[in-house]
Scaffold this active site. Structure first.
Site, PDB file in Angstrom:
ATOM      1  CB  THR A 261      -1.108   0.186   1.315  1.00 36.37           C
ATOM      2  OG1 THR A 261      -1.743  -1.333   1.111  1.00 36.37           O
ATOM      3  CG2 THR A 261      -2.014   1.181   1.203  1.00 36.37           C
ATOM      4  CE  LYS A 262       2.849   6.391  -4.776  1.00 34.08           C
ATOM      5  NZ  LYS A 262       2.376   7.314  -5.988  1.00 34.08           N
TER       6      LYS A 262
END
Lengths: 274, 274, 274, 274, 274
Positions: B176-177
Site C-alpha cells: 500500500t502506497k
C-alpha cells in the site's frame, strides 16, 4: 434461511461470532486503546477460543492470516464493508466475491444490510447475489441487519429492530445480527418475527463486564441464539477471560452473575499460573 | 494481502517503485521542466536501474515500450487513472483489464483507491474485481491509497494515513502506497496497523535531494518497506544519481547523509567519465 | 499504442482520414450547402481517392454502402457518437460493437473521448473495452481526443491539446486526432508528448483552400502524422481536388503553395477532360 | 401472457392467491394484532386450504418452510419486494433469481411493478428478465401492478386501474393483480382491456367480512378471475373460515350473502368440533 | 441499414405498418371511443389485411394472440416502450429481448429512439444491442425516431425531422418512422438524408379520412416508403375500409381522391353485403 445452513458457524444451535472488520469500518482509531488489537495475529489467536463459532474478517486479513489458523478458526467471510470517511446515504461495498471466499476456506459469509437506506434496493440485490452464491457452495449466510438512513428517525427502537430481524428472515439469512433494542420484550418480539432464522445480538461499543454480560443474558432469555461481538472483546486487555464468561451465558445457560464469577476465578487462576 | 504475492515487485522485501502515469493524472505540465521526461524511452531507461523493483505505467505506454524492455524492467500495470480536467468527487477510470495486462507481461497491478470519496463504494468494487483477477494470475497488487473527497478535512493527517494503510490491508493489497503523514510516529502507526501488507511512502512533489532522502530514511526507520516515486526522480536532471542514493537508504540501511555522499561521488565520477 | 497497429490506416506512416459522421453529430444541417454530400454514395466515392488512408463512418452507413466499396475504401468504424440535440456534460454513445465492425470488414476503430467531461471516467472505461476488443482482432485504434466539459475553460489552448494527445497515448490509441492548437510550437509540444502514438490534426469547420492547406503544412512540420478531415472535404464542390492537394502536403512533403498549384492544374485538367 | 401458463396457479381458470410478504413490505407491525401470524408455519398451514391456488412468499420463507409443505402448497415465488423504511420514488429490489426459485419448486413468480414511478423503466426491464426466465422454465407470471409515484395524482381511480391491468397484459403477465377501482363499471373496464390476461383483485387492508366478500363478489361479476389476498386473511382470528367463504364466491359463483351463511355454519361447526 | 433486411416487412419496397402498442404508451384511454379496439383480437383481425406489411405489438399481446395468426400476420416485435404516467426526460424500457421475439416468430423489431432526450446516449446503446441481435437473426430493424426532450424546442420542425431520419440511417435502422414535418419539401429533405434507409410517415392522432389520405399521398410523393399507423386505423369504426384506401395510395400510386372513391364503394358494398 435454509435449515441447517448455519451449522458451520453455530455450536448446538448457538452462535458466538467474533467480528474484526473495524479497521475497515471505523479505521485504526478502534485499536488505539489496546494497540495490540491492531495486529491481526493477536485477534486471530483470540478467535481460536473454543466458544467462538465464527470469525468475521475482510478478505485482506483472511488471505494473510487464515491459512495459519485454518485448523483452529472457523472463517466467516465478511464480504462487504466500507470506510466511515465518506458522506451520503448508508451503503457498503462488496469487497470479496463469494467464490474467492469459498476458495480460501470460508464456511459462511457475512453481509451488512442497511434497510431503510436510500440504497436499500441496490444492497438487497447485492445480498441476493451473495446469498445465492453461498447456497450454491453450502455456505451459511449471516446478515448484519442495521436499518439506517435519511428515512429513519429511530434506528434502535423496538419496531425497527423487529423489522431488521424480519428482513434477515425474508431475504434469506440463516443468522441475523441486530442491535439490542433496549428491553427484553422488544428483543423477544425481534426473535419471534424471525421465523427459523437465528437472531444474534450485536455487541456494540465497549461497556463494563457486568453490563455487557447482563445484556447478553437478557437477550438469550428473550430468544436470541447468541452474540456477534467485536470491540467488547478485542478492546479488552484480556479478551479470553470475557470469552470464557460469554461461553457460560450463551452455551451453558448460566446467568451473568455466575459468569462474572468465572471471570474472577479465571483472573485468579491467571495470576498464579501465567 | 497474500503471503509472497509481492515478491515480483520487491527485492529482499523492500520496494522501490517508479511510477510514470503523470501524463494521464496531471498532463504534460509535469514534463515541462525536464522536457526529456515526456519521452517514455527516457524514463523506461531510468527504470532499468537495478534498484527499481517495479515500473508503474498505463496501458498505452506499456504496449508501446515494454516489449523492448521486458528483460530489464519489471512491469507494474497501473490499471486505473484519470485526468485532472473534470470536476466532482474523486474517481478513477479502470483503463486496463488485468487480463490484458497479464498478456503483456505485467507482474503486478497498481490501483488508485480514493477512500473517503463519495465514489469509494464503486471504487472498492472495481478494486475487488482487479485484485481477484490478479490473484488468479499470481500477480502482485499495489494500492495507491489516497483518502480524499468532500467528507475529508485533512487528507494527510496521521489518522487519515493510518486509515489509508489499513484500507489497503483490509481490502487485500500486498503493498500500500500512502503519503508521508508528517512525522515518524505517524508513519510508524500507519505501518503498525497494516498487518503483513507492506507500506511504501509516496514520493510526492519534487523537493531537494536532502529533504527527500531524509524523509525516506525516516519512513524506513518507522517501518516502511520502501518508496513509490515519480516526479522526485524523473523531474531531476540526473534521475539515476538519485536512484543510487535511494538504493542505499532503502536496501542498504544507510542514512540520508551517507547516501548524499554517494550522490556527490557519483556526480564527480560522472563529470570525469561521461 | 501497439507498434504497427496503425498500419492499416496509414501509408508510409502518414494518415489522411476522411470522417463522415456529421449526420449523427451535427445533423443534416452540415449537408445543406452541398446537398449531394447528404448522399453517402457521393462521399464513399470521394473516399476511394488514393490519398485517403481510412474512411470513418457509423454503423448504418457502413452496413449499407461499404460492401460495394470494400476493394476501394479502408473502413474505419466510428464506434461511438451522439446527436447534438440533448443537454448536459459531454458524452457519446457506443453505437457499434467492435465485433460487429470487424465482421463487416473494418480495419480500425474510431472513438471519441471527451477528457475533462464529468463523464470522462465512464468514457475511458468504454474506450478500454473497445480498445482491447480491437487489439484482440488486430484492428487499429484511433481516438478523437476532444477535451470539453464544465471543468474546462479553454478547450483549444496549447496545454489542453497537449493533454489531449497525451491522453490518447496513455490510454492506448495508435493515432490521436486533436484540434489544431493555434501555433506550430503548441502543435509540436502536442506531438512531442504523444510518445509513439501518431498525432493527426482535426480538419474542423470549412475554411479557404489556402488557409486550410497552410495549417496542415504547419502541423506536418510540427510533427503531426497527418489529418482527419470531414467538412473541409465534403462541403467543397470538388472534394477530389482538395484531396489531391492534401496528398502533396501530407505524403509528398510539399508546401501549401506548391499544393495550391496542383489544385489549379487539376482544375484546368478537369475542365478539358471531363 | 402465454395461453395456459397460469394453469399452475389457477383452478378452473380462477385464482385465489394468498400473499404473505408483509413482513418485508410493511414490517412486523402487520402481525401485531394477531401475533401468531408472525409465525410462517401458521400461515403456511392456512395456505394448505384447498381454495388457495398459490402462496406468494419471499425467498427466505420459502427456503425455510416450503420443503415441509411441498405436497400441500403451490409456491408462487415473490421475486421482488422492499421495506417501507426508505424514501424516494417507488422501487422494489429483485431479491430472488428465477433460477433459484425454480430450483426450490416454485410454479410461478410474482413481481411488483410500479407503473408511473420514475423507476418504471428500470422495473420494466427487471420484469422482462424475470418474465423471460420464467417462460424458459414454464412457470406462470403474476404481476402486482400498482401505479404510484410523483407523477400520479390518483392511484386507485378507474383509468389508473385500467392502465394497470393493461400494463400487465402488454408486458407479458399471465395474471395481473390490481387494486379494486371503487365500482363495478371501473372493474369491468379494467378486465375488458386486459386481453386474455387474468385480472385478480387485491385484497388490501383488513375490512369486515361482509364488506370484503361483497367487494369480491362485485369484482367477480365484473370479470375478475379471482383474488390475491393477505391481511384480509391472516389478520383474522380464523383465516380458514374466510377462505371457505371466498371459495364459494370465487369458485362456486355464490353471492357474498350465501358465503356469509357458510361462514356462520363454519363457525358453529368449529365451536362444536374443534 | 443492411440491404434487403427490410424485405420481411415491406411489399415491393413499400411498408404499411400497423402499430398497436397504445395500451402501453397511452393507456386504455385510446380505446374509449371504439371499445372494441381494446380487444387485441379485433385489431389482429384488422392486421390480416393484405396491405399490412407488419404488425407492431408488445410481447404480451404477441405471446397471447400471434400463435393464432402466424399464417396471416407479419409480426414486428415492438421491443421497447413505456407508460406515460411517469415524469422526467423521455426514456423507454426494453421490455422484450430480441432472442425471445425471434423465438416467437417475429420477422423484425421495432424500437423507439428519443434523440435529443438526456437519455439519448443510453437509448442508443440499447438500440445497438437490439439492432445487432436482430442482425444475428436476419430480422429487420424499424426505428420509431422521435426527437424530444428538454433540449428540443420544436420536435416536428423540418430540421428536427430530417435529423430524426438521418439518426435512423446512421445508427443502422432499415426503416425509420418519423412524424410528418408539415410540408412536402421538409418531408423530401427527410427522405433525401436517409440514404438507403426507408422513411415511413407516422400516422399520428386520428384525423378525417381526406386529411389523412392527402397527407399520406404528399409524403409518398416526397419520397416516403410508406406509413406506420395506429390510431388512424383502429380508432375508426371500419378500419378495413381505410386500409383499402391506404393500399391504393401507398402501393398503387393513386391519389387521395381516387382512394376516397374506393372507400365510398367499399362503404356501399359493406352496407349491402353485411
Amino acid at each position: 434461511m435454509r435449515p441447517g445452513a448455519d451449522s458451520a458457524v453455530t455450536h448446538s444451535g448457538k452462535a458466538l461470532i467474533l467480528a474484526y472488520d473495524h479497521g475497515l469500518e471505523h479505521g485504526p482509531v478502534d485499536f488505539e486503546d489496546v494497540p495490540a488489537s491492531a495486529d491481526p495475529e493477536t485477534v486471530f489467536d483470540v478467535a481460536t477460543h473454543d466458544a467462538v463459532t465464527g470469525f468475521g474478517v475482510q478478505k485482506g486479513l483472511a488471505e494473510a492470516y487464515y491459512p495459519s489458523y485454518e485448523n483452529d478458526v472457523t472463517l466467516l467471510a465478511k464480504v462487504n464493508g466500507t470506510s466511515n470517511m465518506w458522506m451520503g446515504e448508508p451503503d457498503s461495498a462488496v469487497n470479496w466475491s463469494v467464490e474467492s471466499a469459498a476458495d480460501l476456506g470460508a464456511e459462511a459469509i457475512g453481509f451488512t444490510f442497511y434497510g431503510g437506506s436510500n440504497n436499500e434496493v441496490e444492497m438487497a440485490e447485492e445480498f441476493r447475489d451473495a446469498q445465492e452464491a453461498a447456497r450454491d457452495r453450502d455456505m451459511g449466510v449471516v446478515m448484519w441487519s442495521y436499518p439506517r438512513g435519511q428515512g429513519l428517525k429511530d434506528d434502535t427502537g423496538g419496531s425497527t429492530i423487529a423489522y431488521a430481524s424480519r428482513l434477515g428472515f425474508e431475504l434469506g439469512a440463516d443468522i441475523t445480527k441486530v442491535k439490542y433494542p433496549g428491553s427484553a420484550d422488544a428483543m423477544q418480539w425481534a426473535c419471534d418475527v424471525a421465523g427459523d432464522t437465528k437472531v444474534v445480538m450485536s455487541g456494540g461499543s465497549k461497556t463494563s463486564d457486568r453490563e455487557f454480560l447482563e445484556t447478553v443474558e437478557t437477550a438469550m432469555s428473550a430468544g436470541a441464539s447468541g452474540l456477534a461481538v467485536g470491540r467488547n472483546v478485542f478492546q479488552r486487555e484480556n479478551p479470553t477471560e470475557l470469552l470464557d464468561a460469554l461461553e457460560q451465558v450463551i452455551f451453558e445457560d448460566e446467568t451473568a452473575d455466575e459468569a462474572l464469577g468465572v471471570m474472577s476465578s479465571a483472573e485468579s487462576h491467571a495470576t498464579t499460573s501465567d
